[in-house]
Design a protein around this motif. Structure first.
Motif: not given
Ligand SMILES: NC(=O)c1ccc[n+]([C@@H]2O[C@H](COP(=O)([O-])OP(=O)(O)OC[C@H]3O[C@@H](n4cnc5c(N)ncnc54)[C@H](O)[C@@H]3O)[C@@H](O)[C@H]2O)c1
Length: 250
Positions: A212-230
């Motif tokens: 995998g590429q680091s950016a593929e993990v970053t996408s998950m982290i940004v999603f979790l920080a910004a959008e995974a509010t539940f």
């Protein structure tokens, strides 16, 4: 600075191990979404260079995650510069591949100190800053597929990464009342300095047969920080399917 709206405008993040590898990619990804980011690492030159390249929205702070005093100083400096912290990414870590019977107690302890105790201290020192922020906050603990499975030859590393799940679940319960979500991320083989030289047999039988590429993990982290509010206390796997186990050969 961009005038377009970012998903993380107003956020203040500390990313441990932010100087290189996946951590550096998370620094870039969070800044791209509008966050102000503290690059917290023992690697001074790489950390300073990255912060300088990014500019006003990044700050390098020297942090040894194993030290109470180092964490306290880093939180003070981060808060003085950017204000209270709203995102903590416990990403600093070291690998150790060594058979059980050859692992000394000192080698075991070093992995536990950096990979697990570092995150424990970090949560204890950063949560009060998050509470002062007056807004909802998130802690993301970087575990591994080694925190989901038994992997031979890495007892200390696996114990540290399973331990990250415990910190995540206990923290999610203890800090929920303060509006703080706590999540774990479980990367598989990701191409970074940590995995340099890993043989392709490590990943070529995965459902997605590549590193995998680091950016593929970053996408998950940004999603979790910004959008995974539940979501809180839960596990998010970014591993090309390796944790599914072996494919049938029949
Ligand atoms: N690369 C992979 O395949 C993979 C897979 C699963 C999980 N992980 C985890 O992801 C995280 C990042 O790994 P990476 O592959 O980017 O590795 P890396 O070695 O490139 O980066 C790790 C960073 O942690 C920093 N660090 C080490 N000890 C520290 C300390 N005491 N205090 C502060 N910082 C310290 C290092 O200086 C480095 O910048 C680690 O926790 C690792 O265990 C990596």
């Amino acid at each position: 600075m961009s005038d377009t709206m970012g998903k993380l405008d107003g956020a203040v993040a500390i990313i441990t191990g932010g100087a290189r590898g996946m951590g550096a990619e998370h620094v870039r990804g969070l800044v791209a979404e509008g966050a102000k980011v503290v690059v917290a690492d023992i690697l001074e030159q790489e950390g300073r260079d990255l912060a300088t390249e990014i500019g006003a929205n990044a700050l390098f702070v020297k942090l040894d995650v194993t030290s109470d005093e180092s964490w306290q100083a880093a939180v003070r400096e981060a808060e003085a510069h950017f204000g209270p912290i709203t995102i903590l990414i416990n990403n600093a870590g070291i690998a150790q591949e060594k058979p059980w019977l050859e692992t000394t107690t000192a080698e075991w302890q070093r992995v536990i100190d950096i990979n697990l105790t570092g995150a424990f201290i970090g949560m204890r020192e950063v949560v009060p800053s998050m509470q002062r922020s007056g807004v909802d906050a998130v802690i993301i603990n970087v575990s591994s597929v080694s925190g989901l499975l038994g992997v031979a030859g890495e007892p200390a590393y696996a114990a540290s990464k399973w331990g990250m799940r415990a910190l995540t679940k206990v923290g999610a319960l203890e800090f929920a009342g303060s509006g703080i979500r706590v999540l774990s991320v479980h990367p598989g083989f990701i191409e970074t300095p940590m995995t340099a030289g890993a043989p392709s047999e490590y990943y070529d039988s995965q459902p997605i047969p590549r590193m995998g590429q680091s950016a593929e993990v970053t996408s998950m982290i940004v999603f979790l920080a910004a959008e995974a509010t539940f979501s809180t206390g839960s596990e998010f796997v970014v591993d090309g399917g390796v944790a599914l186990g072996a494919r049938s050969t029949t």
